[in-house]
Design a protein around this motif. Structure first.
Motif, PDB file in Angstrom:
ATOM      1  N   LYS A 126       0.794  -1.232   0.000  1.00  0.00           N
ATOM      2  CA  LYS A 126       0.000   0.000   0.000  1.00  0.00           C
ATOM      3  C   LYS A 126       0.827   1.284   0.000  1.00  0.00           C
ATOM      4  CE  LYS A 126      -4.175  -1.861   0.405  1.00  0.00           C
ATOM      5  NZ  LYS A 126      -5.278  -1.601  -0.569  1.00  0.00           N
ATOM      6  N   CYS A 127       2.060   1.206   0.444  1.00  0.00           N
ATOM      7  CA  CYS A 127       2.865   2.427   0.616  1.00  0.00           C
ATOM      8  C   CYS A 127       4.246   2.265  -0.019  1.00  0.00           C
ATOM      9  CB  CYS A 127       3.006   2.767   2.093  1.00  0.00           C
ATOM     10  SG  CYS A 127       1.443   2.853   2.989  1.00  0.00           S
ATOM     11  N   GLN A 150      -2.135   2.991   6.136  1.00  0.00           N
ATOM     12  CA  GLN A 150      -1.849   3.777   4.938  1.00  0.00           C
ATOM     13  C   GLN A 150      -2.173   5.254   5.167  1.00  0.00           C
ATOM     14  OE1 GLN A 150      -4.209   2.729   1.496  1.00  0.00           O
ATOM     15  NE2 GLN A 150      -2.763   3.661   0.074  1.00  0.00           N
TER      16      GLN A 150
END
Length: 274
Positions: free
Chosen positions: A24-25, A113
């Motif tokens: 996600k990051c 996130q």
């Protein structure tokens, strides 16, 4: 990438956090992990991360005590505390320790996130200030730590361009100017001792081509000049603004080469071989 240290006494919890960050990051990277606070402090001595993600309940040293130590020794590190306990006392202790945020277990990918995206805004501003400071130090020929350069200029190799307007820099005219710095989100790093002269750093040569794509599309001759300069002097093509036109000039490796190559290349018009 921004660096993260993850601390938890449960390997499964560490793996879960690392997986969320990887998926996600992508702008963040887990560079180290630890099982308790004491081990985390040793990791911090080896390499200072941008973010600390720590559990609360751990042996040897818990997350609250770790966050307090980190705040005291490494004030620029942002701390994110995660815990399976919803008691207000834990959250209040974390706030007193100066943590940036507090998340509950099990950690939801969206929650982590969102927290990291918020922290990224703070880090981006900080990185921009650090880069500007290092650029100024380099231009003033001050000593700069190599590790700092590697951290805040992660591309490793850069193309440099010195751009001057109307001949000599303002400092030679006796008039005072003002310093120029690049903004936070700019792709090219900039420092100017005054508005008449500035140094640019390009992380990739393609950045220069991207910025000038519109100009070159309407100016085939200019595109040809850039190709010739890059062929003769790969990686050293820089651009100057002269009389309203962008001309490309190759930067010689030394002053002696400059004297030896003064004669312009007839095939490169606006470009010079020296």
């Amino acid at each position: 990438m921004y660096r993260i240290l993850v601390v938890d006494d449960e390997p499964a919890a560490i793996k879960h956090i690392c997986n969320i960050i990887a998926i996600k990051c992508p702008q963040f990277e887990v560079t180290a992990t630890a099982e308790h606070g004491q081990e985390a402090l040793k990791r911090l001595e080896e390499e200072t991360p941008d973010i600390l993600i720590t559990d609360v309940k751990m042996p040897v040293m818990d997350g609250i005590a770790l966050a307090e130590r980190v705040k005291e020794r490494y004030p620029e590190v942002l701390s994110l505390v995660v815990s399976g306990y919803q008691e207000f006392e834990y959250a209040k202790a974390a706030i007193r320790s100066g943590v940036y945020d507090y998340l509950l277990k099990p950690i939801k990918p969206s929650a982590l996130q969102n927290a990291l995206n918020s922290m990224e805004e703070v880090l981006a501003e900080r990185y921009a200030r650090k880069r500007n400071f290092l650029m100024k130090s380099l231009c003033e020929k001050n000593s700069v730590d190599r590790k700092l350069l590697e951290r805040y200029f992660p591309a490793g190799k850069y193309y440099a361009a010195l751009v001057r307007r109307n001949g000599l820099p303002r400092r030679y005219s006796g008039n005072s100017g003002f310093e120029i710095f690049s903004g936070r989100d700019e792709k090219i790093y900039l420092y100017g001792r005054d508005e008449m002269e500035a140094m640019y750093l390009f992380g990739r040569y393609s950045v220069l081509q991207e910025l000038l794509s519109d100009h070159l599309r309407d100016n085939p001759a200019g595109a040809r000049q850039l190709q010739l300069c890059d062929r003769y002097y790969p990686g050293n093509a820089v651009f100057h603004r002269t009389c309203g036109r962008r001309l490309f000039r190759a930067v010689p490796a030394s002053r002696q080469q400059y004297r030896d190559r003064r004669k312009p290349d007839p095939d490169c018009r606006g470009a010079e071989r020296g």
